[in-house]
Design a protein around this motif. Structure first.
Motif, PDB file in Angstrom:
ATOM      1  N   SER A  61       0.841  -1.207   0.000  1.00 42.29           N
ATOM      2  CA  SER A  61       0.000   0.000   0.000  1.00 42.29           C
ATOM      3  C   SER A  61       0.869   1.246   0.000  1.00 42.29           C
ATOM      4  O   SER A  61       1.911   1.292   0.660  1.00 42.29           O
ATOM      5  CB  SER A  61      -0.874   0.057   1.258  1.00 42.29           C
ATOM      6  N   GLY A  63       0.439   5.631   0.238  1.00 42.50           N
ATOM      7  CA  GLY A  63      -0.362   6.853   0.312  1.00 42.50           C
ATOM      8  C   GLY A  63       0.361   7.944  -0.454  1.00 42.50           C
ATOM      9  O   GLY A  63       0.541   7.866  -1.668  1.00 42.50           O
ATOM     10  N   GLY A  64       0.864   8.952   0.286  1.00 38.00           N
ATOM     11  CA  GLY A  64       1.597  10.041  -0.365  1.00 38.00           C
ATOM     12  C   GLY A  64       3.075   9.733  -0.530  1.00 38.00           C
ATOM     13  O   GLY A  64       3.820  10.533  -1.083  1.00 38.00           O
ATOM     14  N   GLY A  65       3.520   8.590  -0.009  1.00 38.84           N
ATOM     15  CA  GLY A  65       4.938   8.221  -0.142  1.00 38.84           C
ATOM     16  C   GLY A  65       5.860   9.104   0.681  1.00 38.84           C
ATOM     17  O   GLY A  65       7.053   9.193   0.415  1.00 38.84           O
ATOM     18  N   SER A  66       5.320   9.761   1.735  1.00 38.99           N
ATOM     19  CA  SER A  66       6.162  10.678   2.514  1.00 38.99           C
ATOM     20  C   SER A  66       6.821  10.013   3.725  1.00 38.99           C
ATOM     21  O   SER A  66       7.612  10.639   4.416  1.00 38.99           O
ATOM     22  CB  SER A  66       5.335  11.885   2.980  1.00 38.99           C
ATOM     23  N   GLY A  67       6.497   8.761   3.978  1.00 42.71           N
ATOM     24  CA  GLY A  67       7.107   8.040   5.104  1.00 42.71           C
ATOM     25  C   GLY A  67       8.602   7.874   4.856  1.00 42.71           C
ATOM     26  O   GLY A  67       9.039   7.787   3.702  1.00 42.71           O
ATOM     27  N   THR A 132      -1.299  11.313   3.080  1.00 39.96           N
ATOM     28  CA  THR A 132      -2.745  11.055   3.013  1.00 39.96           C
ATOM     29  C   THR A 132      -3.285  10.612   4.373  1.00 39.96           C
ATOM     30  O   THR A 132      -2.516  10.144   5.235  1.00 39.96           O
ATOM     31  CB  THR A 132      -3.035   9.926   2.012  1.00 39.96           C
ATOM     32  N   ASN A 136      -1.456   8.523   7.207  1.00 40.01           N
ATOM     33  CA  ASN A 136      -1.379   9.073   8.572  1.00 40.01           C
ATOM     34  C   ASN A 136      -1.864   8.037   9.581  1.00 40.01           C
ATOM     35  O   ASN A 136      -1.243   7.842  10.630  1.00 40.01           O
ATOM     36  CB  ASN A 136      -2.255  10.325   8.727  1.00 40.01           C
ATOM     37  N   THR A 139       0.406   4.927   9.892  1.00 41.34           N
ATOM     38  CA  THR A 139       1.654   5.157  10.642  1.00 41.34           C
ATOM     39  C   THR A 139       1.390   5.772  12.012  1.00 41.34           C
ATOM     40  O   THR A 139       2.332   6.094  12.730  1.00 41.34           O
ATOM     41  CB  THR A 139       2.594   6.114   9.866  1.00 41.34           C
ATOM     42  N   GLY A 142       2.058  11.684  14.189  1.00 39.30           N
ATOM     43  CA  GLY A 142       1.966  12.591  15.348  1.00 39.30           C
ATOM     44  C   GLY A 142       2.004  14.035  14.906  1.00 39.30           C
ATOM     45  O   GLY A 142       0.987  14.638  14.633  1.00 39.30           O
ATOM     46  N   GLU A 192       1.016  -0.026   9.525  1.00 44.99           N
ATOM     47  CA  GLU A 192       1.902   0.179   8.366  1.00 44.99           C
ATOM     48  C   GLU A 192       1.541  -0.704   7.164  1.00 44.99           C
ATOM     49  O   GLU A 192       2.420  -1.255   6.494  1.00 44.99           O
ATOM     50  CB  GLU A 192       3.371  -0.045   8.780  1.00 44.99           C
ATOM     51  N   ILE A 198      -6.572   0.485   4.721  1.00 43.84           N
ATOM     52  CA  ILE A 198      -7.551   1.455   5.243  1.00 43.84           C
ATOM     53  C   ILE A 198      -8.153   2.181   4.038  1.00 43.84           C
ATOM     54  O   ILE A 198      -7.419   2.741   3.216  1.00 43.84           O
ATOM     55  CB  ILE A 198      -6.860   2.453   6.200  1.00 43.84           C
ATOM     56  N   GLU A 412       7.535   8.315  15.471  1.00 45.03           N
ATOM     57  CA  GLU A 412       6.500   8.771  14.542  1.00 45.03           C
ATOM     58  C   GLU A 412       6.389   7.962  13.266  1.00 45.03           C
ATOM     59  O   GLU A 412       5.311   7.603  12.852  1.00 45.03           O
ATOM     60  CB  GLU A 412       6.746  10.243  14.178  1.00 45.03           C
ATOM     61  N   ASN A 449       2.236  -6.059   2.409  1.00 47.91           N
ATOM     62  CA  ASN A 449       3.462  -5.412   2.879  1.00 47.91           C
ATOM     63  C   ASN A 449       4.379  -6.367   3.654  1.00 47.91           C
ATOM     64  O   ASN A 449       4.871  -6.038   4.745  1.00 47.91           O
ATOM     65  CB  ASN A 449       3.104  -4.210   3.766  1.00 47.91           C
TER      66      ASN A 449
HETATM   67  C1  LIG Z   1       8.985  16.771   5.658  1.00 43.07           C
HETATM   68  C2  LIG Z   1       8.345  15.626   6.407  1.00 43.07           C
HETATM   69  C3  LIG Z   1       7.874  15.854   7.695  1.00 43.07           C
HETATM   70  C4  LIG Z   1       7.276  14.814   8.390  1.00 43.07           C
HETATM   71  N1  LIG Z   1       6.842  15.072   9.652  1.00 43.07           N
HETATM   72  C5  LIG Z   1       6.232  14.099  10.341  1.00 43.07           C
HETATM   73  C6  LIG Z   1       5.752  14.352  11.661  1.00 43.07           C
HETATM   74  O1  LIG Z   1       5.900  15.439  12.218  1.00 43.07           O
HETATM   75  N2  LIG Z   1       5.110  13.338  12.288  1.00 43.07           N
HETATM   76  C7  LIG Z   1       4.930  12.101  11.697  1.00 43.07           C
HETATM   77  O2  LIG Z   1       4.306  11.227  12.318  1.00 43.07           O
HETATM   78  N3  LIG Z   1       5.411  11.833  10.473  1.00 43.07           N
HETATM   79  C8  LIG Z   1       6.045  12.790   9.779  1.00 43.07           C
HETATM   80  N4  LIG Z   1       6.526  12.532   8.529  1.00 43.07           N
HETATM   81  C9  LIG Z   1       6.407  11.172   7.963  1.00 43.07           C
HETATM   82  C10 LIG Z   1       5.175  10.942   7.068  1.00 43.07           C
HETATM   83  O3  LIG Z   1       4.727  12.158   6.509  1.00 43.07           O
HETATM   84  C11 LIG Z   1       4.046  10.294   7.866  1.00 43.07           C
HETATM   85  O4  LIG Z   1       4.457   9.010   8.278  1.00 43.07           O
HETATM   86  C12 LIG Z   1       2.730  10.180   7.086  1.00 43.07           C
HETATM   87  O5  LIG Z   1       1.724   9.764   7.980  1.00 43.07           O
HETATM   88  C13 LIG Z   1       2.797   9.189   5.929  1.00 43.07           C
HETATM   89  O6  LIG Z   1       1.641   9.363   5.098  1.00 43.07           O
HETATM   90  P1  LIG Z   1       1.696   8.923   3.561  1.00 43.07           P
HETATM   91  O7  LIG Z   1       0.323   9.021   2.994  1.00 43.07           O
HETATM   92  O8  LIG Z   1       2.746   9.652   2.840  1.00 43.07           O
HETATM   93  O9  LIG Z   1       2.060   7.375   3.692  1.00 43.07           O
HETATM   94  P2  LIG Z   1       3.149   6.553   2.894  1.00 43.07           P
HETATM   95  O10 LIG Z   1       4.495   7.100   3.113  1.00 43.07           O
HETATM   96  O11 LIG Z   1       2.709   6.389   1.488  1.00 43.07           O
HETATM   97  O12 LIG Z   1       3.018   5.145   3.620  1.00 43.07           O
HETATM   98  C14 LIG Z   1       3.443   4.988   4.953  1.00 43.07           C
HETATM   99  C15 LIG Z   1       3.049   3.595   5.442  1.00 43.07           C
HETATM  100  O13 LIG Z   1       1.629   3.482   5.509  1.00 43.07           O
HETATM  101  C16 LIG Z   1       1.149   2.424   4.670  1.00 43.07           C
HETATM  102  N5  LIG Z   1      -0.097   2.910   4.061  1.00 43.07           N
HETATM  103  C17 LIG Z   1      -0.277   4.033   3.330  1.00 43.07           C
HETATM  104  N6  LIG Z   1      -1.579   4.172   3.006  1.00 43.07           N
HETATM  105  C18 LIG Z   1      -2.238   3.116   3.553  1.00 43.07           C
HETATM  106  C19 LIG Z   1      -3.594   2.696   3.582  1.00 43.07           C
HETATM  107  N7  LIG Z   1      -4.566   3.395   2.984  1.00 43.07           N
HETATM  108  N8  LIG Z   1      -3.910   1.549   4.231  1.00 43.07           N
HETATM  109  C20 LIG Z   1      -2.949   0.827   4.857  1.00 43.07           C
HETATM  110  N9  LIG Z   1      -1.650   1.166   4.855  1.00 43.07           N
HETATM  111  C21 LIG Z   1      -1.291   2.309   4.223  1.00 43.07           C
HETATM  112  C22 LIG Z   1       2.278   2.162   3.680  1.00 43.07           C
HETATM  113  O14 LIG Z   1       2.272   0.820   3.232  1.00 43.07           O
HETATM  114  C23 LIG Z   1       3.511   2.472   4.517  1.00 43.07           C
HETATM  115  O15 LIG Z   1       3.841   1.360   5.319  1.00 43.07           O
HETATM  116  C24 LIG Z   1       7.158  13.532   7.806  1.00 43.07           C
HETATM  117  C25 LIG Z   1       7.646  13.301   6.516  1.00 43.07           C
HETATM  118  C26 LIG Z   1       8.238  14.333   5.827  1.00 43.07           C
HETATM  119  C27 LIG Z   1       8.730  14.054   4.431  1.00 43.07           C
END
Ligand SMILES: Cc1cc2nc3c(=O)[nH]c(=O)nc-3n(C[C@H](O)[C@H](O)[C@H](O)COP(=O)(O)OP(=O)(O)OC[C@H]3O[C@@H](n4cnc5c(N)ncnc54)[C@H](O)[C@@H]3O)c2cc1C
Length: 456
Positions: A61, A63-67, A132, A136, A139, A142, A192, A198, A412, A449
């Motif tokens: 899975s 989302g925004g790939g920001s993890g 996304t 959020n 993961t 926070g 994760e 979700i 986090e 995953n």
């Molecule tokens: C500049 C920056 C600042 C950040 N600051 C914070 C911060 O302050 N606090 C914090 O907690 N994090 C922070 N992060 C990390 C990240 O943004 C978070 O972890 C965010 O929640 C990930 O969301 P995403 O949609 O990008 O998920 P992704 O990176 O795409 O995926 C993260 C994980 O979730 C899983 N996943 C994604 N979507 C789903 C779904 N729909 N159902 C089931 N599993 C799914 C994926 O398989 C992967 O394991 C930061 C990242 C960056 C780049």
């Protein structure tokens, strides 16, 4: 019939990308998966997962790939699942203060949509423009306001999840009080992408804050820093929403001559704290904030303070705290995100700084900052030598001292692939065994995953 043919049978054409078209998708910058599923509905996703389950096809899975821990890393043998087309805010209910959303909604879009209705979704983090709601929750993100509003887990009332075999759990509860047996949604929050996908969520909203007061204060020693946290919270009557600490080396790296920010203070101090308070009355809250700072001065807990007198000034102070990009000049570096109980934080930070300095005396630095209000620390560490060769040595310096201090290797971002070998520092053998049992039960073929958090 191979997996692509089977998926073609159950998905509409726009919901499946394969072959040469994969290269055009933003998720395919480094690794190209076998295919990308982009469902437009839970029903479509359920059918696709049922097929993947039948054929034992791995699904990752995204989302925004920001993890930042490799949670959505996939191989050329995997199918990537993106919820980018499930991005509808279905309902904002002002009466019950809830939002019902699809999991592909980008965090910032939700923040903006609820603000238009004079409501507030308190989750906020630097990646708000790409992360996304699904990511959020997966993961348990926070961010900046955890001390006041908690983690993502505290903001979710209900979830819809598709299990590995395609079954849909609709647990879209929308009331705060619900004690009808096991609260299954919490199993998926922070999982994760390993237990289910979700797809929708009911989120709890808050009244939009009317007042916002911000200051940066300078602190002379660590004991004052922890005392300040307790005192400021007390004096601000529970309104404190951020307590962001910057060690001197972070402040210096971001504000030094020629950088985007000016020094808020003329003198140098060991610590700087960004304090924010949100409230319901502009005048009263402003006065309370200013007199709290006065008391903190009198108590000797702060050495100097800069109070933001306008939104622009508040943003300029926040920009110092948020400008991690300014650290690019020390690249290549390693980024860490850990938690440690406050009572152990000073000795822990000292041990990590000493470890880095002793290992690479001529070319290293350990820039330190964090959301101290919730025990969360970030290190940005530069260590001389080739990146991959020094990686495990740096990891050991940061993670191993957490064991004796009841610290946490991931505050986090989750465990993903990056922190798997350190999971046992923060979790007992029986906890890890139980997690594996839950995983095997929810996903017996290990298609969701696999290898993230732990190897089965
Ligand atoms: C500049 C920056 C600042 C950040 N600051 C914070 C911060 O302050 N606090 C914090 O907690 N994090 C922070 N992060 C990390 C990240 O943004 C978070 O972890 C965010 O929640 C990930 O969301 P995403 O949609 O990008 O998920 P992704 O990176 O795409 O995926 C993260 C994980 O979730 C899983 N996943 C994604 N979507 C789903 C779904 N729909 N159902 C089931 N599993 C799914 C994926 O398989 C992967 O394991 C930061 C990242 C960056 C780049």
């Amino acid at each position: 019939m191979d997996i692509i043919d089977r998926l073609k049978q159950c998905l509409e054409p726009a919901s499946l990308i394969y072959g040469d078209s994969l290269r055009e998708h933003p998720a395919c910058v480094f690794l190209i998966p076998k295919a990308i599923i982009r469902p437009q509905s839970t029903t479509e996703l359920s059918k696709a997962l049922a097929v993947c389950h039948e054929l034992g096809q791995v699904v990752v899975s995204r989302g925004g790939g920001s993890g930042l821990v490799g949670g959505c890393v996939s191989t050329s043998e995997d199918v990537l699942l993106s919820l980018e087309r499930m991005n509808q805010i279905e309902e904002i209910d002002a009466l019950s203060r809830t939002a019902t959303v699809q999991a592909g909604v980008v965090l910032q879009s939700l923040q903006e949509a609820v603000a238009e209705q004079d409501l507030f979704f308190p989750l906020d983090l630097g990646a708000r423009g790409s992360a996304t709601i699904g990511g959020n929750l997966a993961t348990n993100a926070g961010g900046n306001r955890v001390i006041r509003y908690g983690m993502s887990r505290d903001m979710v009332l209900g979830l819809e999840v598709v299990l590995a075999d395609g079954r849909v759990i609709s647990s879209m509860n929308s009331v705060i009080k619900n004690n009808t047996g096991y609260d299954l949604k919490h199993l998926f929050v922070g999982s994760e992408g390993t237990l289910g996908v979700i797809t929708r969520a009911v989120l709890r909203l808050q009244p939009a804050p009317i007042s916002e007061n911000t200051a940066m204060v300078a602190v002379s020693d660590f004991a004052s820093l922890t005392a300040l946290l307790g005192q400021a919270d007390k004096l601000l009557g529970g309104g404190m929403s951020a307590f962001e600490v910057m060690w001197q080396n972070y402040y210096e790296a971001v504000c030094q001559e020629g950088k985007r920010h000016r020094y808020p203070f003329t003198e140098q101090y060991p610590f700087y704290v960004l304090i924010e308070s949100l409230g319901a009355d502009q005048e009263t809250d402003k006065q309370r904030f200013a007199s709290a700072l006065e008391v903190l001065f009198e108590q000797g807990l702060i050495a100097d303070a800069v109070l933001a007198k306008s939104q622009n000034e508040a943003e300029a102070l926040w920009a110092i705290r948020d400008d991690v990009e300014a650290l690019m000049e020390i690249f290549p570096y390693f980024v860490f995100d850990v938690s440690v109980p406050l009572k152990h934080m000073e000795s822990y930070v000292a041990e990590v700084h000493k470890g880095v300095q002793e290992a690479w005396p001529d070319d290293s630095c350990c820039i330190t900052f964090g959301h101290l209000g919730d025990g969360n620390l970030h290190f940005v560490i530069r260590a001389a030598g080739l990146y991959e060769e020094v990686r495990s040595q740096v990891n050991d310096i940061v993670y191993l001292p957490l064991r004796s201090r009841s610290g946490v290797v991931s505050a986090e971002h989750g465990i993903g692939l990056e922190k798997r070998s350190y999971l046992d520092i923060s979790r007992s053998a029986i906890e890890i065994e139980l997690m594996k049992t839950i995983k095997s039960n929810f996903d017996p073929k290990n298609i969701l995953n696999p290898g993230k958090i732990f190897e089965l």
